[in-house]
Design a protein around this motif. Structure first.
Motif, PDB file in Angstrom:
ATOM      1  N   LEU A 153       0.747  -1.290  -0.196  1.00 57.07           N
ATOM      2  CA  LEU A 153      -0.041   0.064  -0.097  1.00 57.07           C
ATOM      3  C   LEU A 153       0.961   1.340   0.077  1.00 57.07           C
ATOM      4  O   LEU A 153       1.710   1.211   1.005  1.00 57.07           O
ATOM      5  N   ALA A 154       0.718   2.028  -1.073  1.00 51.62           N
ATOM      6  CA  ALA A 154       1.453   3.451  -1.013  1.00 51.62           C
ATOM      7  C   ALA A 154       0.681   4.345  -1.025  1.00 51.62           C
ATOM      8  O   ALA A 154      -0.233   4.594  -1.773  1.00 51.62           O
ATOM      9  N   ILE A 155       0.981   5.453   0.106  1.00 51.02           N
ATOM     10  CA  ILE A 155      -0.026   6.603   0.063  1.00 51.02           C
ATOM     11  C   ILE A 155       1.280   7.550  -0.302  1.00 51.02           C
ATOM     12  O   ILE A 155       2.212   7.801   0.266  1.00 51.02           O
ATOM     13  N   GLU A 156       0.953   8.393  -1.558  1.00 52.64           N
ATOM     14  CA  GLU A 156       1.867   9.302  -2.163  1.00 52.64           C
ATOM     15  C   GLU A 156       1.575  10.743  -1.871  1.00 52.64           C
ATOM     16  O   GLU A 156       0.708  11.369  -2.755  1.00 52.64           O
ATOM     17  N   GLY A 157       1.770  11.313  -0.939  1.00 60.74           N
ATOM     18  CA  GLY A 157       1.703  12.868  -0.677  1.00 60.74           C
ATOM     19  C   GLY A 157       0.086  13.133  -0.579  1.00 60.74           C
ATOM     20  O   GLY A 157      -0.225  14.083  -1.638  1.00 60.74           O
ATOM     21  N   ILE A 158      -0.743  12.723   0.173  1.00 64.10           N
ATOM     22  CA  ILE A 158      -2.193  13.108   0.041  1.00 64.10           C
ATOM     23  C   ILE A 158      -2.515  14.317   1.106  1.00 64.10           C
ATOM     24  O   ILE A 158      -1.787  14.298   2.076  1.00 64.10           O
ATOM     25  N   SER A 159      -3.422  14.981   0.441  1.00 64.27           N
ATOM     26  CA  SER A 159      -3.759  16.151   1.647  1.00 64.27           C
ATOM     27  C   SER A 159      -5.231  16.382   1.522  1.00 64.27           C
ATOM     28  O   SER A 159      -5.867  15.874   0.271  1.00 64.27           O
TER      29      SER A 159
END
Ligand code: ADP
Ligand code: MG
Length: 619
Positions: A349-355
């Protein structure tokens, strides 16, 4: 009591079926003509009420349009008969489908708008029926009614009313429909309906498409109303608009509430009471509305859950007296061994820079996280730091303002929650979310809704595919319950469990589908010591089986014990990311998260402090 025990040992569908056969034989046993007519009308009403139960009691939508679909069915059958299509089977099928179409067309706007709008639009529909019929007066006979209907036929044979042949048709159709209803309700789709009624969030987290399911409930509820209409048109061979007005709508609602909306056979009980009770009084027609309204209030106020629930409560009391449920509860094993876990195919699972901002509140900014299969990745941080929001983002409950979320190679940001669930993301909730009126086993099995898909059609007809999947559902659910140490509670009502058990139930539910990514939100809070230990074993078991576990947890000790990697959030940003040893000694984490200031931590050297300060300045 032993008599009771042997009675209860028989499959539960035997009794309604036996009752149905008795009703089928009543005319042969010398029931009067007037009474046979009442039985027929009760069956017809039961069909309409059962449709309402499905949408109200199971899908949780207050859809009052059943009388309109009933009318659609009746006029369809009547017009078909006049046009020469007298075969009852053909009429039933077409009327059912027309009612279904009316249900879908009228249901969509209301379902889109929300529950009260559905109640209003469907109610309005009922008020419109007589006028719509009048507008098409040339074909429908308008307010004078539709006459000229021919006696129904079955495969070319004219059904003789004097011989009670049509009576048999009505009772058989009713029995068949209730069998369908029962099969639907006990299947995973039925559990999904009940889950949906309780919590759309929960339903979508196991892969149920909320809108589609509600629409299905409403549409399937329309079908028996269409059948009822076709039968009704053929009883008197005359259809008039008065039969479908407000009074009938009230009677249907009252029967539904009185019988218990969330009960399959409640519709039969309610319809029978409505038909045989007030209808027998002379001068009834004049006061019908008052009677029905009275029943509605009595049912709604005094009998929550209706007579159906009352009967169920009585049954379980007798069971307990006969030692049926007590025996099961007693077989708890204190130190049951953890069963072997099947390998799981976890995905990174990769979370890439969420805002994400909620209005002016920047809940998350540029959050990055990577969770690997075969590892426990802990997400920690003070209250309000955005942990649950991060999980909600992964699950599709919120859309990130920017950034990407990948499960394996699949980008899931922007997908609806049920779609994310179908990609293979399972979760537990910070506040356990347990559907009402289902057993622990059913609640756990509901986690498999989106694996091994089975159509409702297969479920209703109990096709081999359904049987296969159902047995897999139950086996997996039992195993998961064994793992969390709750096998002895399988037949208890899920919503009555204490908090700790509810959490473990959620863990069991989240793992039955062999998810690619497993998100656990504060699963250990509220558990006693033994339960925490059990939970830790289960999480280790999942990790070793190859699952990708994301663990949000307050208990720092537990996190250090379990995690392979720890990500620390504070005010929506990642302030640290590393191995437990690194995190344990990270001064920023100590001050932000554990509330220990750098000066207080006397075990640290001055050099340590300096490097910590330097890092703080850097960030
Ligand atoms: P945690 O799980 O770490 O305790 P949350 O993720 O629940 O924290 O909350 C993070 C922040 O996001 C809080 O300030 C909270 O008020 C805000 N937040 C979460 N969900 C919503 C929402 N639906 N609307 C507005 N603010 C929200
Ligand atoms: Mg939280």
């Amino acid at each position: 009591m032993s008599v009771w025990r042997s009675l209860r040992a028989a499959p539960s569908w035997i009794y309604p079926l036996a009752l149905g056969i008795v009703v089928l034989l009543l005319p042969a046993l010398g029931l009067s003509f007037a009474m046979t007519r009442q039985v027929q009308l009760a069956c017809i009403m039961a069909l309409v009420v059962s449709g309402l139960s499905l949408s109200l009691g199971y899908a949780g939508e207050l859809a009052l349009g059943q009388p309109a679909m009933y009318a659609a069915g009746a006029y369809t059958a009547g017009l078909m008969s006049i046009a020469g299509y007298t075969d009852i089977v053909v009429q039933l099928v077409v009327s059912g489908l027309v009612a279904l179409a009316v249900g879908i067309v009228t249901g969509i706007p209301g379902l889109r708008l929300g529950s009260w709008s559905l109640a209003m639009t469907s109610f309005f529909l009922v008020l419109l029926v007589p006028d719509v019929i009048a507008v098409f007066g040339d074909t429908t006979g308008g307010r004078n009614g539709l006459s000229g209907i021919e006696p129904a036929t079955l495969f070319g044979h004219v059904l003789d009313a004097a011989n009670n042949e049509f009576y048999l048709v009505i009772v058989v159709v009713t029995i068949a429909w209730f069998a369908v209803m029962r099969n639907l309700v006990v299947s995973r789709h039925g559990i999904a309906f009940r889950t949906l009624k309780q919590s759309p969030v929960l339903a979508s987290s196991v892969g149920v498409s909320v809108f589609r399911m509600k629409l299905l409930g409403y549409a399937i509820g329309a079908f028996p109303a269409g059948l009822a209409g076709a039968l009704f048109a053929n009883i008197d061979m005359f259809v008039s608009p008065e039969a479908f007005g407000f009074t009938f709508a009230t009677a249907v609602l009252a029967a539904c509430i009185l019988g218990g909306a969330a009960s399959v056979y409640g519709a039969l009980i309610g319809a029978a009471i409505m038909q045989f009770g007030p209808n027998q009084a002379s001068d009834f027609q004049q006061y019908a509305l008052v009677f029905y309204g009275g029943f509605l209030i009595v049912g709604g106020v005094l009998l929550s859950g209706g007579l159906g629930k009352l009967a169920k409560a009585g049954l379980s009391k007798l069971d307990r007296a006969a030692g049926l449920s007590g025996a099961r509860a007693a077989e708890r094993e204190a130190n049951a061994i953890l069963p072997q876990m099947d390998p799981m195919e976890g995905q990174p699972l990769a979370i890439e820079g969420i805002s994400k901002a909620f209005g002016g509140n920047q809940a998350l900014s540029d959050v990055r996280l990577c969770a690997q299969p075969g590892q426990v990745t802990a997400l920690i941080g003070p209250n309000g730091s955005g942990k649950t929001t991060t999980l909600n983002m992964i699950c599709g409950f919120y859309k990130p303002d920017s950034g990407r979320i990948l499960v394996g190679d699949t980008a899931v940001q922007g997908l609806a929650p049920d779609q994310v669930a179908r990609v293979g993301v399972a979760r537990t909730f910070q506040t356990p979310n347990i559907p009402e009126h289902v057993t622990v086993l059913e609640a756990v099995a509901s986690g498999r809704y989106s694996t091994d898909r089975v159509s409702m059609f297969a479920a209703v007809l109990r096709l081999p595919r359904f049987r296969k999947v159902r047995s897999a559902d139950l086996t997996e659910a039992k195993r998961a319950l064994e793992m969390v140490g709750m096998a002895h509670l399988a037949d208890e009502t899920a919503s009555t469990l204490p908090l700790g058990m509810r959490r473990l139930l959620e863990v069991a539910r989240s793992m039955v589908a062999k998810p690619r990514v497993l998100l656990l939100d504060e699963v250990a809070s509220g558990l006693d010591e033994n339960e925490v230990e059990r939970l830790a074993d289960v999480i280790r078991g999942l990790r070793d089986a190859g699952a990708t576990v994301v663990l949000v947890e307050h208990n720092f000790q537990l996190v250090l014990e379990l995690a392979d990697r720890i990500v620390v959030l504070a005010q929506g940003t990642v302030i640290a990311d590393g191995s437990p040893t690194e995190i344990e000694h990270d001064p920023r984490v100590l001050s932000e998260y554990l509330g220990v200031t750098v000066e207080e931590s006397c075990s640290r050297t001055i050099a340590d402090e300096e490097s910590a300060l330097a890092e703080e300045v850097k960030s």
